[in-house]
Design an enzyme around this catalytic site. Structure first.
Site, PDB file in Angstrom:
ATOM      1  N   THR A 239       0.839  -1.198   0.000  1.00  0.00           N
ATOM      2  CA  THR A 239       0.000   0.000   0.000  1.00  0.00           C
ATOM      3  C   THR A 239       0.872   1.246   0.000  1.00  0.00           C
ATOM      4  OG1 THR A 239      -1.727  -1.173   1.183  1.00  0.00           O
ATOM      5  CG2 THR A 239      -1.800   1.228   1.285  1.00  0.00           C
ATOM      6  N   CYS A 325      30.833   4.616  15.320  1.00  0.00           N
ATOM      7  CA  CYS A 325      31.315   4.144  16.614  1.00  0.00           C
ATOM      8  C   CYS A 325      30.242   3.322  17.302  1.00  0.00           C
ATOM      9  CB  CYS A 325      31.694   5.319  17.489  1.00  0.00           C
ATOM     10  SG  CYS A 325      30.361   6.480  17.727  1.00  0.00           S
TER      11      CYS A 325
END
Ligand code: PLP
Length: 383
Positions: A239, A325
């Site tokens: 959809t 990180c």
């Protein structure tokens, strides 16, 4: 939040007021499913098709060449994997570069595990791909190449037109992750020579979770990655995200309007910030190409100061590191590593991403704060 200056526009952009306004009716009264045939559906469908034309207008393509997706990660997956499957009778070789976004790199890694052959071309010290390297890597088995338009970390703009000429000469399809470029740089995909291109609304002042894949007509069409309904010519069932699509369309139209005027002023602000920092700080290293660079991008290494320390110190500025990180370890950015930046220096990178709504006053405040923080941290650091 309001006293924090946002300079991380390569990560995402704020939603433009005009875009939000265009979307609101489709989150409220016009909630229909664009596949329904009653008036609620027709209203939604009309809005989707208007947006498709707005996107196509920015890209200089035809509306039927636009496939709506959930964003650039999906578009990249659909382009690479979908074309790999569609063309596997012809060959199994894909060429890309080491400086690509992970949505490209990891998709290629996954295809390699399925038996496809992948080549990762090196980039130069600016992060740029060489068209000669591309040509040398092509084999009779090559079906697809993918090179990004502007790099999301260092801003370097690839020579798309020259690479496209190589691709066309050898009959290889050319896809670009054009997220950082479309709406900021020349965006006529036919003039650029692209066969497929990925974009996402949230990098051009639209909402998150909506994007598109451009697929040139009269060329191979990617296989669908999902099974379900027949939406988007069966290439992307599901959809439609009507409000999101309306937002993407509005964002494209607005970007087109801003491009002539907005681009130079963003670059001017970026250059002012760079000049101010250079005037007060030494041992600054610019990452990325000095000229062939996205207008809002300023990626700098501050020798001696780890980027995480920067982020901790910069209380009033939202910027990003050049490194990915996690809680345990700090890893240098794969793009900076690909460019040959030494690991220790790469860990000091900070990415400033200026955008449409930044002002000269903000540039002054950010420059002052960065200079103060770097001087303080360098004074603390061992000789
Ligand atoms: C942000 C970004 C993506 C990911 O887009 P999403 O819509 O968040 O999935 C992919 N490529 C580049 C170059 C990007 O900057």
């Amino acid at each position: 939040m309001s006293d924090i200056i946002y300079m991380d526009n390569h990560a995402t952009t704020p939603i433009a007021p005009e875009v939000l306004e265009a979307m609101m009716p489709y989150l409220t009264t016009h909630f229909g499913n664009a596949s329904s045939t009653h008036p609620f559906g027709v209203t939604a469908k009309d809005a989707v098709e208007k947006a498709r034309h707005q996107v196509a207008d920015l890209l200089g393509c035809s509306a039927e060449e636009i496939v709506f997706t959930s964003g650039a990660t999906e578009s990249d997956n659909l382009a690479i994997r979908g074309i790999a499957y569609a063309c596997q009778e012809k060959g199994n070789h894909i060429i890309t570069s080491t400086a690509e976004h992970h949505a490209i790199l990891d998709t290629c890694h996954a295809l390699a595990a399925e038996g496809f052959e992948t080549t990762y071309l090196p980039v130069d010290k600016y992060g740029m791909v060489s068209p000669d390297d591309v040509e040398a890597a092509i084999t009779p088995k090559t079906i697809l190449m993918s090179f990004m338009y502007g790099n999301n970390e260092v801003g370097t703009i690839n020579p798309i037109v020259d690479i496209a000429a190589v691709a066309a000469k050898h009959g290889v399809l050319f896809h670009s992750d054009a997220v950082q470029g479309i709406g900021q740089l020349p965006s006529d995909l036919e003039a650029l020579g692209l066969n497929l291109a990925s974009l996402t609304a949230h990098k051009i002042y639209g909402p998150k979770g909506i994007g598109a894949l451009y697929v040139q007509r009269n060329n191979s069409q990617p296989h669908s990655l999902f099974y379900g309904g027949g939406q988007e010519a069966g290439i992307r069932p599901g959809t439609l995200n009507v409000a999101g699509i309306v937002g993407l369309g509005a964002a494209c139209e607005l970007s087109k309007k801003y491009m002539e005027t907005g681009k130079s002023s963003v670059a001017t602000l970026r250059d002012t910030l760079h000049r101010k920092l250079m005037a007060s700080l030494d041992a600054l290293h610019l990452n990325g190409h000095p000229e062939q660079r996205l207008p809002g991008n300023l990626n700098l290494c501050f020798a001696g100061v780890q980027s995480l320390a920067h982020l901790a110190g910069l209380k009033r500025v939202a910027v990003s590191t050049g490194s990915a990180c996690d809680s345990e370890s700090v890893k240098a950015s794969h793009v900076l590593v690909a460019m040959g930046v030494p690991n220790e220096l790469a860990l000091t990178a900070v990415r400033f991403g200026l955008g449409r709504y930044n002002t000269a006053e903000e540039v002054d405040i950010v420059a002052d704060e960065v200079i103060k923080v770097v001087n303080r941290l360098r004074a603390l650091a061992p000789e």
